[in-house]
Design a protein around this motif. Structure first.
Motif, mmCIF file in Angstrom:
data_model
loop_
_atom_site.group_PDB
_atom_site.id
_atom_site.type_symbol
_atom_site.label_atom_id
_atom_site.label_comp_id
_atom_site.label_asym_id
_atom_site.label_seq_id
_atom_site.Cartn_x
_atom_site.Cartn_y
_atom_site.Cartn_z
ATOM 1 N N TRP A 32 0.835 -1.195 0.000
ATOM 2 C CA TRP A 32 0.000 0.000 0.000
ATOM 3 C C TRP A 32 0.870 1.246 0.000
ATOM 4 O O TRP A 32 1.823 1.340 0.755
ATOM 5 N N LEU A 33 0.521 2.217 -0.826
ATOM 6 C CA LEU A 33 1.268 3.472 -0.948
ATOM 7 C C LEU A 33 0.451 4.617 -0.384
ATOM 8 O O LEU A 33 -0.776 4.641 -0.503
ATOM 9 N N ALA A 34 1.148 5.587 0.212
ATOM 10 C CA ALA A 34 0.473 6.751 0.772
ATOM 11 C C ALA A 34 1.393 7.961 0.645
ATOM 12 O O ALA A 34 2.597 7.818 0.444
ATOM 13 N N LYS A 35 0.809 9.147 0.756
ATOM 14 C CA LYS A 35 1.611 10.370 0.749
ATOM 15 C C LYS A 35 1.217 11.234 1.941
ATOM 16 O O LYS A 35 0.074 11.191 2.418
ATOM 17 N N PHE A 36 2.198 11.989 2.418
ATOM 18 C CA PHE A 36 1.947 12.922 3.506
ATOM 19 C C PHE A 36 1.108 14.067 2.955
ATOM 20 O O PHE A 36 1.401 14.597 1.892
ATOM 21 N N THR A 37 0.054 14.470 3.684
ATOM 22 C CA THR A 37 -0.795 15.564 3.206
ATOM 23 C C THR A 37 -0.837 16.766 4.143
ATOM 24 O O THR A 37 -0.986 17.887 3.678
ATOM 25 N N ALA A 38 -0.765 16.549 5.468
ATOM 26 C CA ALA A 38 -0.927 17.669 6.397
ATOM 27 C C ALA A 38 -0.586 17.231 7.818
ATOM 28 O O ALA A 38 -0.435 16.045 8.101
ATOM 29 N N TYR A 39 -0.507 18.217 8.695
ATOM 30 C CA TYR A 39 -0.445 17.973 10.136
ATOM 31 C C TYR A 39 -1.864 18.142 10.649
ATOM 32 O O TYR A 39 -2.577 19.056 10.231
ATOM 33 N N VAL A 40 -2.279 17.246 11.551
ATOM 34 C CA VAL A 40 -3.655 17.265 12.039
ATOM 35 C C VAL A 40 -3.703 17.119 13.560
ATOM 36 O O VAL A 40 -2.757 16.654 14.187
ATOM 37 N N CYS A 41 -4.859 17.500 14.113
ATOM 38 C CA CYS A 41 -5.101 17.334 15.546
ATOM 39 C C CYS A 41 -5.645 15.936 15.831
ATOM 40 O O CYS A 41 -5.780 15.113 14.925
ATOM 41 N N ASP A 42 -6.000 15.678 17.091
ATOM 42 C CA ASP A 42 -6.446 14.355 17.537
ATOM 43 C C ASP A 42 -7.602 13.775 16.735
ATOM 44 O O ASP A 42 -7.715 12.564 16.608
ATOM 45 N N THR A 46 -8.736 17.997 11.576
ATOM 46 C CA THR A 46 -8.436 19.414 11.707
ATOM 47 C C THR A 46 -6.972 19.667 11.366
ATOM 48 O O THR A 46 -6.077 19.264 12.099
ATOM 49 N N GLN A 47 -6.748 20.336 10.241
ATOM 50 C CA GLN A 47 -5.389 20.616 9.801
ATOM 51 C C GLN A 47 -4.813 21.803 10.554
ATOM 52 O O GLN A 47 -5.531 22.761 10.850
ATOM 53 N N VAL A 48 -3.509 21.718 10.840
ATOM 54 C CA VAL A 48 -2.816 22.787 11.563
ATOM 55 C C VAL A 48 -1.507 23.111 10.855
ATOM 56 O O VAL A 48 -1.075 22.389 9.957
ATOM 57 N N ALA A 49 -0.894 24.180 11.299
ATOM 58 C CA ALA A 49 0.398 24.598 10.742
ATOM 59 C C ALA A 49 1.473 23.574 11.098
ATOM 60 O O ALA A 49 1.312 22.762 12.013
ATOM 61 N N THR A 50 2.574 23.645 10.381
ATOM 62 C CA THR A 50 3.721 22.781 10.675
ATOM 63 C C THR A 50 4.249 23.109 12.069
ATOM 64 O O THR A 50 4.486 24.277 12.373
ATOM 65 N N GLY A 159 -0.655 15.048 14.657
ATOM 66 C CA GLY A 159 -0.598 13.899 13.770
ATOM 67 C C GLY A 159 0.016 14.200 12.413
ATOM 68 O O GLY A 159 -0.196 15.273 11.850
ATOM 69 N N LEU A 160 0.783 13.232 11.912
ATOM 70 C CA LEU A 160 1.257 13.262 10.529
ATOM 71 C C LEU A 160 0.163 12.564 9.728
ATOM 72 O O LEU A 160 -0.064 11.368 9.897
ATOM 73 N N HIS A 161 -0.530 13.293 8.875
ATOM 74 C CA HIS A 161 -1.657 12.732 8.122
ATOM 75 C C HIS A 161 -1.161 12.153 6.811
ATOM 76 O O HIS A 161 -0.536 12.845 6.012
ATOM 77 N N LEU A 162 -1.442 10.883 6.591
ATOM 78 C CA LEU A 162 -1.015 10.171 5.388
ATOM 79 C C LEU A 162 -2.260 9.643 4.663
ATOM 80 O O LEU A 162 -3.095 8.979 5.263
ATOM 81 N N GLN A 163 -2.360 9.978 3.385
ATOM 82 C CA GLN A 163 -3.483 9.552 2.563
ATOM 83 C C GLN A 163 -3.060 8.407 1.659
ATOM 84 O O GLN A 163 -2.070 8.532 0.934
ATOM 85 N N VAL A 164 -3.784 7.316 1.682
ATOM 86 C CA VAL A 164 -3.493 6.185 0.807
ATOM 87 C C VAL A 164 -3.694 6.638 -0.633
ATOM 88 O O VAL A 164 -4.705 7.269 -0.962
ATOM 89 N N THR A 165 -2.730 6.325 -1.492
ATOM 90 C CA THR A 165 -2.804 6.732 -2.889
ATOM 91 C C THR A 165 -2.983 5.544 -3.836
ATOM 92 O O THR A 165 -3.278 5.736 -5.007
ATOM 93 N N GLY A 166 -2.771 4.339 -3.351
ATOM 94 C CA GLY A 166 -2.934 3.192 -4.221
ATOM 95 C C GLY A 166 -2.176 1.984 -3.733
ATOM 96 O O GLY A 166 -1.714 1.934 -2.597
ATOM 97 N N ARG A 167 -2.043 1.056 -4.650
ATOM 98 C CA ARG A 167 -1.436 -0.240 -4.337
ATOM 99 C C ARG A 167 -0.240 -0.460 -5.258
ATOM 100 O O ARG A 167 -0.262 -0.064 -6.413
ATOM 101 N N VAL A 168 0.794 -1.107 -4.734
ATOM 102 C CA VAL A 168 1.937 -1.452 -5.547
ATOM 103 C C VAL A 168 1.477 -2.472 -6.580
ATOM 104 O O VAL A 168 0.783 -3.426 -6.251
ATOM 105 N N LYS A 169 1.844 -2.241 -7.807
ATOM 106 C CA LYS A 169 1.412 -3.151 -8.881
ATOM 107 C C LYS A 169 2.390 -4.260 -9.091
ATOM 108 O O LYS A 169 3.529 -4.199 -8.879
#
Length: 169
Positions: A32-42, A46-50, A159-169
């Motif tokens: 499974w692949l993912a990318k970092f998208t934002a910093y978030v609260c609990d 809720t996205q926050v600044a770095t 939190g380091l928010h990571l969004q799944v982007t897909g699957r390794v082929k």
């Protein structure tokens, strides 16, 4: 002749070890692949600044991947140290019953410039040593302790928010 062979073996071993030091870690069975998208609260939304400590070291979390079991995670980042750009990769072991992730192994090396990248690596190792995480239906937040978390989230971590982007082929 024996001395020459010993010198060649030593040189080869050093070169091979150095080559391994200048590579990102690899996750066996990566699925499974993912990318970092934002910093978030609990809440994970809720996205926050770095966080200040992370911004001061110019740390950019980039990608993550997991194996089929979702127990083994490879998290990558870059940072700047001594004028050099450093690549950081870490293997984390997730305990899905306890909702925690523990650092197992990491590596950092300069991709541009010359630096040992040791200070940034130590900071990231400490940041990722043992943390809570939350799975959010195709998204994950790994909660890290930062000094200004209370100001950003009224909490002791961000939190380091990571969004799944897909699957390794």
């Amino acid at each position: 002749m024996k001395k020459m062979a010993l010198v060649l073996l030593t040189t080869f071993a050093f070169a091979q070890a150095h080559a391994q030091e200048n590579k990102d870690l690899v996750l066996e069975g990566e699925r499974w692949l993912a990318k970092f998208t934002a910093y978030v609260c609990d809440d994970g939304n809720t996205q926050v600044a770095t966080p200040e400590e992370i911004a001061a070291k110019n740390i950019q979390f980039t990608t993550a991947s997991a194996d089929y079991s979702l127990d083994n995670i490879l998290l990558k980042a870059t940072f700047v140290e001594d004028g050099a750009t450093c690549s950081y990769s870490s293997l984390l072991l997730a305990d899905n019953a306890a909702w925690t992730a523990k650092l197992v192994q990491s590596n950092a090396y300069a991709t541009t410039g010359s630096s040992t990248c040791a200070v940034g690596k130590a900071f990231l190792d400490n940041l990722l040593s043992f943390n809570a995480y939350k799975y959010l239906h195709g998204r994950v937040a790994v909660y890290v302790p930062v000094a200004d978390a209370g100001k950003l989230c009224s909490s002791d971590k961000v939190g380091l928010h990571l969004q799944v982007t897909g699957r390794v082929k």
